[in-house]
Design a protein around this motif. Sequence first.
Motif, PDB file in Angstrom:
ATOM      1  N   LEU A   1       0.814  -1.216   0.000  1.00  0.00           N
ATOM      2  CA  LEU A   1       0.000   0.000   0.000  1.00  0.00           C
ATOM      3  C   LEU A   1       0.849   1.267   0.000  1.00  0.00           C
ATOM      4  O   LEU A   1       0.442   2.291  -0.569  1.00  0.00           O
ATOM      5  CB  LEU A   1      -0.925   0.005   1.223  1.00  0.00           C
ATOM      6  N   LEU A   2       2.017   1.226   0.634  1.00  0.00           N
ATOM      7  CA  LEU A   2       2.805   2.435   0.846  1.00  0.00           C
ATOM      8  C   LEU A   2       3.159   3.176  -0.450  1.00  0.00           C
ATOM      9  O   LEU A   2       3.014   4.401  -0.506  1.00  0.00           O
ATOM     10  CB  LEU A   2       4.069   2.101   1.641  1.00  0.00           C
ATOM     11  N   PRO A   3       3.653   2.504  -1.509  1.00  0.00           N
ATOM     12  CA  PRO A   3       3.959   3.249  -2.739  1.00  0.00           C
ATOM     13  C   PRO A   3       2.738   3.969  -3.313  1.00  0.00           C
ATOM     14  O   PRO A   3       2.857   5.091  -3.824  1.00  0.00           O
ATOM     15  CB  PRO A   3       4.470   2.159  -3.692  1.00  0.00           C
ATOM     16  N   ALA A   4       1.572   3.355  -3.222  1.00  0.00           N
ATOM     17  CA  ALA A   4       0.358   4.012  -3.720  1.00  0.00           C
ATOM     18  C   ALA A   4       0.029   5.241  -2.899  1.00  0.00           C
ATOM     19  O   ALA A   4      -0.333   6.300  -3.436  1.00  0.00           O
ATOM     20  CB  ALA A   4      -0.809   3.035  -3.704  1.00  0.00           C
ATOM     21  N   LEU A   5       0.161   5.138  -1.582  1.00  0.00           N
ATOM     22  CA  LEU A   5      -0.123   6.279  -0.722  1.00  0.00           C
ATOM     23  C   LEU A   5       0.864   7.416  -0.985  1.00  0.00           C
ATOM     24  O   LEU A   5       0.484   8.596  -0.979  1.00  0.00           O
ATOM     25  CB  LEU A   5      -0.075   5.868   0.743  1.00  0.00           C
TER      26      LEU A   5
ATOM     27  N   ARG B   1       1.823  12.874  -3.338  1.00  0.00           N
ATOM     28  CA  ARG B   1       2.492  13.742  -4.302  1.00  0.00           C
ATOM     29  C   ARG B   1       1.486  14.386  -5.250  1.00  0.00           C
ATOM     30  O   ARG B   1       1.607  15.548  -5.626  1.00  0.00           O
ATOM     31  CB  ARG B   1       3.524  12.948  -5.098  1.00  0.00           C
ATOM     32  N   GLU B   2       0.470  13.623  -5.643  1.00  0.00           N
ATOM     33  CA  GLU B   2      -0.520  14.130  -6.590  1.00  0.00           C
ATOM     34  C   GLU B   2      -1.414  15.192  -5.964  1.00  0.00           C
ATOM     35  O   GLU B   2      -1.754  16.191  -6.611  1.00  0.00           O
ATOM     36  CB  GLU B   2      -1.374  12.969  -7.106  1.00  0.00           C
ATOM     37  N   THR B   3      -1.822  14.983  -4.714  1.00  0.00           N
ATOM     38  CA  THR B   3      -2.779  15.899  -4.084  1.00  0.00           C
ATOM     39  C   THR B   3      -2.114  17.019  -3.309  1.00  0.00           C
ATOM     40  O   THR B   3      -2.712  18.081  -3.101  1.00  0.00           O
ATOM     41  CB  THR B   3      -3.692  15.128  -3.112  1.00  0.00           C
ATOM     42  N   GLY B   4      -0.882  16.786  -2.846  1.00  0.00           N
ATOM     43  CA  GLY B   4      -0.204  17.776  -2.026  1.00  0.00           C
ATOM     44  C   GLY B   4      -0.849  17.958  -0.672  1.00  0.00           C
ATOM     45  O   GLY B   4      -0.668  18.989  -0.016  1.00  0.00           O
ATOM     46  N   ALA B   5      -1.601  16.966  -0.230  1.00  0.00           N
ATOM     47  CA  ALA B   5      -2.352  17.090   1.027  1.00  0.00           C
ATOM     48  C   ALA B   5      -2.041  15.910   1.940  1.00  0.00           C
ATOM     49  O   ALA B   5      -1.670  14.820   1.476  1.00  0.00           O
ATOM     50  CB  ALA B   5      -3.844  17.128   0.731  1.00  0.00           C
ATOM     51  N   PRO B   6      -2.190  16.100   3.251  1.00  0.00           N
ATOM     52  CA  PRO B   6      -2.099  14.954   4.161  1.00  0.00           C
ATOM     53  C   PRO B   6      -3.232  13.978   3.878  1.00  0.00           C
ATOM     54  O   PRO B   6      -4.287  14.377   3.378  1.00  0.00           O
ATOM     55  CB  PRO B   6      -2.236  15.581   5.550  1.00  0.00           C
TER      56      PRO B   6
ATOM     57  N   TYR C   1      12.745  -1.903   0.604  1.00  0.00           N
ATOM     58  CA  TYR C   1      12.419  -2.355  -0.746  1.00  0.00           C
ATOM     59  C   TYR C   1      13.733  -2.611  -1.486  1.00  0.00           C
ATOM     60  O   TYR C   1      14.336  -1.682  -2.034  1.00  0.00           O
ATOM     61  CB  TYR C   1      11.610  -1.291  -1.495  1.00  0.00           C
ATOM     62  N   PRO C   2      14.232  -3.860  -1.464  1.00  0.00           N
ATOM     63  CA  PRO C   2      15.485  -4.149  -2.151  1.00  0.00           C
ATOM     64  C   PRO C   2      15.383  -3.747  -3.625  1.00  0.00           C
ATOM     65  O   PRO C   2      14.306  -3.862  -4.213  1.00  0.00           O
ATOM     66  CB  PRO C   2      15.628  -5.676  -2.009  1.00  0.00           C
ATOM     67  N   PRO C   3      16.476  -3.215  -4.218  1.00  0.00           N
ATOM     68  CA  PRO C   3      17.846  -3.325  -3.694  1.00  0.00           C
ATOM     69  C   PRO C   3      18.313  -2.228  -2.756  1.00  0.00           C
ATOM     70  O   PRO C   3      19.446  -2.296  -2.273  1.00  0.00           O
ATOM     71  CB  PRO C   3      18.671  -3.279  -4.987  1.00  0.00           C
ATOM     72  N   GLY C   4      17.497  -1.203  -2.455  1.00  0.00           N
ATOM     73  CA  GLY C   4      18.100  -0.200  -1.601  1.00  0.00           C
ATOM     74  C   GLY C   4      17.193   0.808  -0.952  1.00  0.00           C
ATOM     75  O   GLY C   4      17.646   1.583  -0.124  1.00  0.00           O
TER      76      GLY C   4
ATOM     77  N   PRO D   1       8.119   5.840  -2.074  1.00  0.00           N
ATOM     78  CA  PRO D   1       8.319   7.219  -1.605  1.00  0.00           C
ATOM     79  C   PRO D   1       9.657   7.376  -0.891  1.00  0.00           C
ATOM     80  O   PRO D   1      10.142   6.444  -0.248  1.00  0.00           O
ATOM     81  CB  PRO D   1       7.147   7.440  -0.651  1.00  0.00           C
ATOM     82  N   GLU D   2      10.248   8.558  -1.003  1.00  0.00           N
ATOM     83  CA  GLU D   2      11.517   8.820  -0.325  1.00  0.00           C
ATOM     84  C   GLU D   2      11.315   8.993   1.170  1.00  0.00           C
ATOM     85  O   GLU D   2      12.197   8.672   1.974  1.00  0.00           O
ATOM     86  CB  GLU D   2      12.181  10.064  -0.920  1.00  0.00           C
TER      87      GLU D   2
END
Length: 265
Positions: free
Chosen positions: A87-91, A96-101, A124-127, A149-150
């Motif tokens: 789920l995390l990458p989608a969130l 990023r798309e909405t700019g909102a919490p 998330y391998p490799p790094g 996400p970073e």
Amino acid sequence: MLAVLRAAPAEQALPVLLFASVHDLLLARGPGHDELSEWYATMSSTPRTDDAYPAFQRFVKRNEPDLRRLVAVRHTQTNEVGRSALLLPALGSIERETGAPLSLVEVGASAGLNLLIDRYEYFYPPGDRVGGPSPVALECATRGAVPVPETMPVIAAAVGLDSHVVDLSDAEDVRWLTACVWPDQIDRYRRLVAALELARDASPVVHRGDAVDDLEAVVHTARAAGHPVVVTSWVMSYLTAERQQGFVDLLDALARDDDISWVSL
């Protein structure tokens, strides 16, 4: 042995319910109480690897009344926190798309462990590593351009909805949740136990209700905290085709005036 499942509601009369009920009785009684526990990695540091079926059969026959009682009232139920890594990458993309919490609404939340998505640590391998440190560390391999996400997305609020809420203050409820993990999957079992410990302090909020009939009120409340994100993992597979369509129609109706995101596995 399968006749034990005649005590279960028709839609729950599945072999996995019998397996979970056996595991629950073993966990309740503790290691060494019955020979069958010798095969269970959740109960033995050196589980046996020979054929467990004869011992399993003897256990079911000896404990038939207790097993019938369990299958009559319990439902197969999981709260696999490993799903949070999916789920995390989608969130992150939605933030990023909405700019909102984000304000999460998880349908089929069980004990609400995935509502604590921002309290876990991810690799998330490799790094790519996100979040942490946390007693719950999740590793998930990636293929292709996965938008990891970073940094951890900002989760302003999180609430769950489930027809059978697991009460974290109820020892039997919590034990049942662990019993639904396959006993040879010891890493998954330990991950669940660690998440349950974290949840006891965090106290995630999960309302008892229907996936369709009670969703609108929860989403309206979530809007006040941030961009509403409805999350479903496997709950859609438990709905009839008609109820699935009703769920999607409701999301469409709720999104006519204000944006909504839906993340589903």
